[in-house]
Scaffold this active site. Structure first.
Site, PDB file in Angstrom:
ATOM      1  N   LEU A  64      -0.051  -6.639   3.497  1.00 56.47           N
ATOM      2  CA  LEU A  64       0.688  -6.955   2.265  1.00 56.47           C
ATOM      3  C   LEU A  64       1.075  -5.684   1.514  1.00 56.47           C
ATOM      4  O   LEU A  64       0.513  -4.611   1.763  1.00 56.47           O
ATOM      5  CB  LEU A  64      -0.186  -7.865   1.405  1.00 56.47           C
ATOM      6  N   PRO A  65       2.007  -5.788   0.552  1.00 52.32           N
ATOM      7  CA  PRO A  65       2.490  -4.574  -0.109  1.00 52.32           C
ATOM      8  C   PRO A  65       1.429  -3.814  -0.924  1.00 52.32           C
ATOM      9  O   PRO A  65       1.282  -2.613  -0.763  1.00 52.32           O
ATOM     10  CB  PRO A  65       3.603  -5.082  -1.032  1.00 52.32           C
ATOM     11  N   THR A  95      -2.166  -0.868   2.538  1.00 55.78           N
ATOM     12  CA  THR A  95      -2.660   0.338   1.874  1.00 55.78           C
ATOM     13  C   THR A  95      -2.889   0.002   0.407  1.00 55.78           C
ATOM     14  O   THR A  95      -1.926  -0.252  -0.332  1.00 55.78           O
ATOM     15  CB  THR A  95      -1.637   1.488   1.977  1.00 55.78           C
ATOM     16  N   LYS A 170      -7.051   6.958   4.300  1.00 57.31           N
ATOM     17  CA  LYS A 170      -5.587   6.808   4.192  1.00 57.31           C
ATOM     18  C   LYS A 170      -5.044   7.502   2.938  1.00 57.31           C
ATOM     19  O   LYS A 170      -4.055   8.229   2.999  1.00 57.31           O
ATOM     20  CB  LYS A 170      -5.260   5.306   4.175  1.00 57.31           C
ATOM     21  N   LYS A 245       3.500   5.085  -4.578  1.00 60.47           N
ATOM     22  CA  LYS A 245       2.384   4.138  -4.668  1.00 60.47           C
ATOM     23  C   LYS A 245       1.089   4.781  -4.155  1.00 60.47           C
ATOM     24  O   LYS A 245       0.045   4.710  -4.802  1.00 60.47           O
ATOM     25  CB  LYS A 245       2.694   2.882  -3.842  1.00 60.47           C
TER      26      LYS A 245
HETATM   27  P1  NAD Z   1       6.984  -4.916   3.146  1.00 60.39           P
HETATM   28  O1  NAD Z   1       7.290  -5.009   1.714  1.00 60.39           O
HETATM   29  O2  NAD Z   1       8.090  -4.678   4.131  1.00 60.39           O
HETATM   30  O3  NAD Z   1       6.239  -6.265   3.646  1.00 60.39           O
HETATM   31  C1  NAD Z   1       5.307  -6.986   2.899  1.00 60.39           C
HETATM   32  C2  NAD Z   1       5.409  -8.456   3.270  1.00 60.39           C
HETATM   33  O4  NAD Z   1       4.431  -9.178   2.515  1.00 60.39           O
HETATM   34  C3  NAD Z   1       6.774  -9.077   2.925  1.00 60.39           C
HETATM   35  O5  NAD Z   1       7.289  -9.749   4.053  1.00 60.39           O
HETATM   36  C4  NAD Z   1       6.463 -10.027   1.784  1.00 60.39           C
HETATM   37  O6  NAD Z   1       7.288 -11.184   1.771  1.00 60.39           O
HETATM   38  C5  NAD Z   1       5.027 -10.394   2.096  1.00 60.39           C
HETATM   39  N1  NAD Z   1       4.312 -10.917   0.925  1.00 60.39           N
HETATM   40  C6  NAD Z   1       4.296 -10.438  -0.332  1.00 60.39           C
HETATM   41  N2  NAD Z   1       3.515 -11.213  -1.112  1.00 60.39           N
HETATM   42  C7  NAD Z   1       3.043 -12.200  -0.312  1.00 60.39           C
HETATM   43  C8  NAD Z   1       2.217 -13.330  -0.531  1.00 60.39           C
HETATM   44  N3  NAD Z   1       1.698 -13.582  -1.726  1.00 60.39           N
HETATM   45  N4  NAD Z   1       1.941 -14.124   0.509  1.00 60.39           N
HETATM   46  C9  NAD Z   1       2.463 -13.876   1.720  1.00 60.39           C
HETATM   47  N5  NAD Z   1       3.257 -12.837   2.003  1.00 60.39           N
HETATM   48  C10 NAD Z   1       3.553 -12.023   0.981  1.00 60.39           C
HETATM   49  O7  NAD Z   1       5.871  -3.794   3.302  1.00 60.39           O
HETATM   50  P2  NAD Z   1       5.486  -2.974   4.626  1.00 60.39           P
HETATM   51  O8  NAD Z   1       6.367  -1.790   4.772  1.00 60.39           O
HETATM   52  O9  NAD Z   1       5.335  -3.944   5.762  1.00 60.39           O
HETATM   53  O10 NAD Z   1       4.052  -2.391   4.192  1.00 60.39           O
HETATM   54  C11 NAD Z   1       2.891  -3.189   4.175  1.00 60.39           C
HETATM   55  C12 NAD Z   1       1.727  -2.291   3.818  1.00 60.39           C
HETATM   56  O11 NAD Z   1       1.585  -1.252   4.794  1.00 60.39           O
HETATM   57  C13 NAD Z   1       1.877  -1.590   2.459  1.00 60.39           C
HETATM   58  O12 NAD Z   1       0.636  -1.567   1.820  1.00 60.39           O
HETATM   59  C14 NAD Z   1       2.344  -0.190   2.841  1.00 60.39           C
HETATM   60  O13 NAD Z   1       1.964   0.797   1.893  1.00 60.39           O
HETATM   61  C15 NAD Z   1       1.631   0.025   4.155  1.00 60.39           C
HETATM   62  N6  NAD Z   1       2.273   0.974   5.078  1.00 60.39           N
HETATM   63  C16 NAD Z   1       3.634   0.981   5.230  1.00 60.39           C
HETATM   64  C17 NAD Z   1       4.215   1.899   6.087  1.00 60.39           C
HETATM   65  C18 NAD Z   1       5.727   1.928   6.291  1.00 60.39           C
HETATM   66  O14 NAD Z   1       6.227   2.908   6.869  1.00 60.39           O
HETATM   67  N7  NAD Z   1       6.461   0.898   5.852  1.00 60.39           N
HETATM   68  C19 NAD Z   1       3.420   2.798   6.803  1.00 60.39           C
HETATM   69  C20 NAD Z   1       2.038   2.746   6.659  1.00 60.39           C
HETATM   70  C21 NAD Z   1       1.477   1.825   5.785  1.00 60.39           C
END
Ligand code: NAD
Length: 295
Positions: A64-65, A95, A170, A245
């Protein structure tokens, strides 16, 4: 294995795809119906809530975000803990701050569920290729259970210690990454302003003591590394708002520990200014534009 996978965004969707490819049956939940339909076509089952997804699952994974989403998905009335069976292993890969996952883990422990944190590095490319690094905070027994499944989405599965330590690893790594990208940007822009060819300068840095990942793999100067986001208009990659973040998580954790993070706080302000200018969606290496004269 029947796996509940909740949070199917830029990272979660390709991770879930790799688990489906590996032969697992997935219960899927996200707020985004489009991605649910897409993954259901590959063989996953759409659930109505995190509780519904977790009910008959043998493993629960969330991606999740931020912390607020993790709290609601795990602790709400229709959350994971309302559905998950006693003794079922569970892991959050988002994260977030170490305290949130420790709180979720404490709530889960009351009903006989052990929860791990396993944030990742490797970006969306690593999620698609199944080459992520997982930094796992969990008791050894849970780590041993999770390891083979995480290995179907990643290449390096590292045990960091008890729950929360994955997040610590992380945020310390990303604190350093945020700072090193600012440092490389400052040096590259200074070299250019003083009149050296930036390709020559990058070559010198990358074979000298200034070398780091931000200079030799992800150099912020366009054209130095063809595969870096700087060479494609700072698109794709790791968004500046996500870096902001993570620096917020690091500085907040540092505040709680009364530990100075001086350069981290400066870097945080730089990414914050970038975000204020409307560039938060660009790759974080576009921070170099804070140092370049407007053309
Ligand atoms: P994102 O915003 O693309 O995806 C998050 C998903 O969670 C979305 O599909 C959203 O609809 C869903 N969501 C939000 N609230 C929800 C709820 N209450 N119930 C169900 N689903 C819900 O984010 P991401 O890029 O996939 O990143 C996810 C995590 O991984 C974050 O914490 C980010 O910091 C971490 N991360 C991201 C990257 C990157 O390059 N994108 C790399 C390493 C770590």
């Amino acid at each position: 294995m029947k796996i509940a996978f909740i949070g199917l965004g830029n990272m979660g969707a390709p991770m879930a795809r790799n688990l489906i490819k590996a032969g697992h049956a997935l219960n899927l939940f996200d707020l985004n119906q489009t991605v649910l339909k897409e993954l259901a076509e590959l063989g996953g089952t759409i659930s109505d809530s995190p509780r519904d997804a977790s009910k008959d699952a043998e493993l629960v994974i969330t991606m999740l975000p931020a912390a607020a989403h993790v709290r609601s998905v795990w602790l709400n009335e229709d959350g994971v803990l309302a559905g998950i069976g006693k003794g079922v292993p569970a892991v959050d890969c988002s994260t977030i701050d170490p305290q949130t996952i420790r709180d979720v883990s404490a709530a889960a422990a009351k009903q006989g569920v052990v929860v791990a944190d396993a944030p990742v590095s490797g970006g969306t490319g690593g999620a698609q290729a199944g080459t992520l690094t997982f930094m796992v905070g969990a008791p050894l027994e849970l780590f041993a259970t999770l390891q083979p499944v995480l290995a179907q989405m990643g290449r390096n599965i590292v045990h960091c210690g008890d729950v929360g330590t994955g997040q610590i690893a992380k945020i310390c790594n990303n604190l350093l990454l945020g700072i090193s990208m600012v440092g490389v940007s400052e040096a590259m822009a200074l070299g250019d302003a003083l009149g050296i060819d930036t390709q020559v300068l990058a070559g010198i840095i990358n074979s000298s003591t200034g070398r780091c990942w931000s200079s030799d793999t992800y150099n912020p100067w366009p054209g130095v590394i063809e595969t870096a986001p700087s060479s494609r208009g700072y698109t794709g990659g790791f968004g500046a708002d996500l870096m902001l973040k993570d620096l917020g998580l690091a500085t907040e954790a540092a505040r709680q520990a009364k530990q100075p993070v001086i350069l981290g706080a400066v870097a945080q302000q730089l990414y914050q200014s970038m975000s204020q200018r409307g560039d938060g969606g660009k790759d974080f290496s576009a921070i170099i534009n804070s140092y370049r004269k407007p053309k």
